[in-house]
Scaffold this motif. Structure first.
Motif, short mmCIF file in Angstrom:
data_model
loop_
_atom_site.label_atom_id
_atom_site.label_comp_id
_atom_site.label_asym_id
_atom_site.label_seq_id
_atom_site.Cartn_x
_atom_site.Cartn_y
_atom_site.Cartn_z
N ILE A 3 -73.13 88.33 42.51
CA ILE A 3 -73.08 87.42 43.65
C ILE A 3 -74.35 86.58 43.68
CG2 ILE A 3 -72.91 87.22 46.16
CD1 ILE A 3 -71.32 89.84 46.13
N GLY A 4 -74.19 85.28 43.61
CA GLY A 4 -75.32 84.38 43.67
C GLY A 4 -75.58 83.93 45.10
N SER A 5 -76.48 83.00 45.25
CA SER A 5 -76.73 82.43 46.57
C SER A 5 -76.30 80.98 46.55
CB SER A 5 -78.22 82.55 46.93
OG SER A 5 -78.99 81.85 45.99
N GLY A 6 -75.80 80.50 47.64
CA GLY A 6 -75.32 79.12 47.72
C GLY A 6 -73.84 79.04 47.40
N ARG A 7 -73.34 77.83 47.29
CA ARG A 7 -71.91 77.61 47.00
C ARG A 7 -71.78 77.21 45.54
NH1 ARG A 7 -68.06 77.46 50.33
NH2 ARG A 7 -67.01 75.73 49.29
N GLY A 8 -71.26 78.10 44.72
CA GLY A 8 -71.21 77.92 43.28
C GLY A 8 -70.40 76.74 42.80
N ASN A 9 -69.36 76.34 43.50
CA ASN A 9 -68.52 75.28 42.95
C ASN A 9 -68.77 73.92 43.58
OD1 ASN A 9 -67.31 75.71 45.43
ND2 ASN A 9 -65.23 75.48 44.68
N VAL A 10 -69.80 73.79 44.38
CA VAL A 10 -70.13 72.51 44.99
C VAL A 10 -71.40 71.99 44.34
CG1 VAL A 10 -70.70 71.32 47.13
CG2 VAL A 10 -69.04 73.18 47.16
N VAL A 11 -71.29 70.90 43.60
CA VAL A 11 -72.43 70.34 42.88
C VAL A 11 -73.58 70.08 43.83
CG1 VAL A 11 -73.22 68.41 41.48
CG2 VAL A 11 -70.92 69.32 41.15
N GLY A 12 -74.75 70.53 43.45
CA GLY A 12 -75.95 70.31 44.26
C GLY A 12 -76.18 71.35 45.33
N VAL A 85 -67.39 77.31 36.46
CA VAL A 85 -67.54 77.70 35.06
C VAL A 85 -67.40 76.42 34.25
CG1 VAL A 85 -66.74 79.20 33.21
CG2 VAL A 85 -66.49 79.94 35.59
N GLN A 86 -68.37 76.17 33.37
CA GLN A 86 -68.39 74.88 32.67
C GLN A 86 -68.95 75.03 31.26
OE1 GLN A 86 -70.82 73.08 35.66
NE2 GLN A 86 -72.74 73.54 34.61
N ASN A 87 -68.59 74.06 30.42
CA ASN A 87 -69.18 73.90 29.10
C ASN A 87 -69.01 75.08 28.16
OD1 ASN A 87 -70.17 71.32 29.84
ND2 ASN A 87 -71.90 72.29 30.86
N GLY A 88 -67.86 75.76 28.22
CA GLY A 88 -67.59 76.83 27.27
C GLY A 88 -67.21 76.26 25.91
N THR A 105 -60.39 82.06 43.51
CA THR A 105 -60.25 81.28 44.74
C THR A 105 -61.40 80.31 44.91
OG1 THR A 105 -59.13 83.16 45.77
CG2 THR A 105 -59.99 81.48 47.25
N ASP A 106 -61.07 79.06 45.29
CA ASP A 106 -62.07 78.03 45.60
C ASP A 106 -63.11 77.88 44.49
OD1 ASP A 106 -60.87 77.48 48.06
OD2 ASP A 106 -62.09 78.97 49.12
N SER A 107 -62.64 77.90 43.25
CA SER A 107 -63.54 77.83 42.10
C SER A 107 -63.21 76.61 41.25
CB SER A 107 -63.42 79.12 41.28
OG SER A 107 -63.87 80.22 42.04
N SER A 108 -64.07 76.35 40.25
CA SER A 108 -63.83 75.21 39.38
C SER A 108 -64.09 75.56 37.92
CB SER A 108 -64.70 74.01 39.79
OG SER A 108 -66.06 74.29 39.57
N SER A 109 -63.43 74.81 37.05
CA SER A 109 -63.61 74.96 35.61
C SER A 109 -63.52 73.56 35.00
CB SER A 109 -62.51 75.85 35.03
OG SER A 109 -62.53 75.81 33.62
N ASP A 130 -49.55 89.44 38.35
CA ASP A 130 -50.01 89.22 39.72
C ASP A 130 -51.35 88.49 39.73
OD1 ASP A 130 -47.73 90.42 40.82
OD2 ASP A 130 -48.59 92.39 40.49
N ILE A 131 -51.35 87.33 39.09
CA ILE A 131 -52.53 86.47 39.00
C ILE A 131 -52.40 85.40 40.08
CG2 ILE A 131 -53.88 84.95 37.50
CD1 ILE A 131 -53.55 87.95 36.54
N PHE A 132 -53.42 85.26 40.92
CA PHE A 132 -53.42 84.28 42.01
C PHE A 132 -54.52 83.26 41.79
CE2 PHE A 132 -51.33 87.98 43.67
CZ PHE A 132 -50.31 87.46 44.47
N LEU A 133 -54.15 82.00 41.68
CA LEU A 133 -55.10 80.90 41.55
C LEU A 133 -54.99 80.08 42.84
CD1 LEU A 133 -54.18 79.94 37.88
CD2 LEU A 133 -56.00 81.48 38.66
N ASN A 134 -56.01 80.18 43.69
CA ASN A 134 -55.96 79.61 45.04
C ASN A 134 -56.96 78.47 45.21
OD1 ASN A 134 -54.18 81.71 46.17
ND2 ASN A 134 -55.92 83.05 45.75
N ASN A 135 -56.45 77.26 45.37
CA ASN A 135 -57.27 76.10 45.72
C ASN A 135 -58.41 75.86 44.72
OD1 ASN A 135 -57.67 73.91 47.46
ND2 ASN A 135 -59.35 74.97 48.47
N ASP A 136 -58.11 76.00 43.43
CA ASP A 136 -59.12 75.80 42.40
C ASP A 136 -59.06 74.38 41.86
OD1 ASP A 136 -59.99 78.56 42.43
OD2 ASP A 136 -58.08 79.04 41.46
N VAL A 137 -60.18 73.91 41.31
CA VAL A 137 -60.27 72.60 40.68
C VAL A 137 -60.54 72.84 39.21
CG1 VAL A 137 -61.49 70.39 40.61
CG2 VAL A 137 -61.11 71.54 42.80
#
Length: 186
Positions: A3-12, A85-88, A105-109, A130-137
């Motif tokens: 668990i990090g700090s801040g909002r991981g999928n919001v740039v900046g 998650v980026q640049n793999g 949930t609420d994540s980006s790739s 039973d894979i759930f992808l919720n509101n991802d970008v």
């Protein structure tokens, strides 16, 4: 839990970022659960209840010529919330064989060398379910933004954006559903 700090999928707004070191060529960069002979271990307790939240994972593909996937989930009830998650070099996120009740949930790739999210091909009795992808970008990945083939079970895509794959279709779930399972889009 990771668990990090801040909002991981919001740039900046993310305060925690893990980037694969140059020339590390990890495969994968982050593993949830265990592997057996290079495949996800098919155990009901493998990676049980792991949570990854509020973090950026960067595969640093420009500086890793043979790296694999960024995040490989081999688990039961894994929860991935608000990460980027980026640049793999390979796939950004892989949901491995035997993974059950995985929620992203609420994540980006973005900017994967292959797929943004890959649901690994399975066989009867050993497939992701039973894979759930919720509101991802999941946008701008090289091959597919969301891909799965073979036997898949209970893939639920609820909202989100899966547009703008670079070289192929945005979503390709070309497998057959497992017994009594289905693929749903909401």
């Amino acid at each position: 839990a990771l668990i990090g700090s801040g909002r991981g999928n919001v740039v900046g707004q993310a305060n925690t970022e893990l980037q694969e070191a140059s020339s590390a060529n990890l495969a994968p960069m982050i593993l949830v659960g265990t592997l057996s002979s290079g495949q996800c271990s098919n155990s009901s307790s493998n990676g049980t209840g792991v949570r990854i939240q509020d973090i950026i994972l960067d595969g640093n593909k420009a500086n890793n010529s043979t790296a694999g996937d960024v995040l490989l989930v081999c688990g039961v009830k894994a929860q991935i919330y608000n990460i980027s998650v980026q640049n793999g070099k390979g796939n950004n996120i892989v949901i491995g064989l035997g993974s059950q009740e995985t929620k992203i949930t609420d994540s980006s790739s973005a900017s994967a060398g292959a797929n943004g999210i890959e649901i690994q091909q399975g066989t009867s009795g050993n497939f992701a379910s039973d894979i759930f992808l919720n509101n991802d970008v999941v946008v701008g990945n090289n091959v597919y933004n969301l891909h799965g083939s073979g036997v898949l079970g209970g893939v639920h895509v609820i909202g989100g954006d899966y547009s703008n794959a670079t070289t192929s279709h945005c979503i390709d779930l070309d497998g057959q559903s497992g017994t009594g399972r289905l693929i749903e889009f909401f």
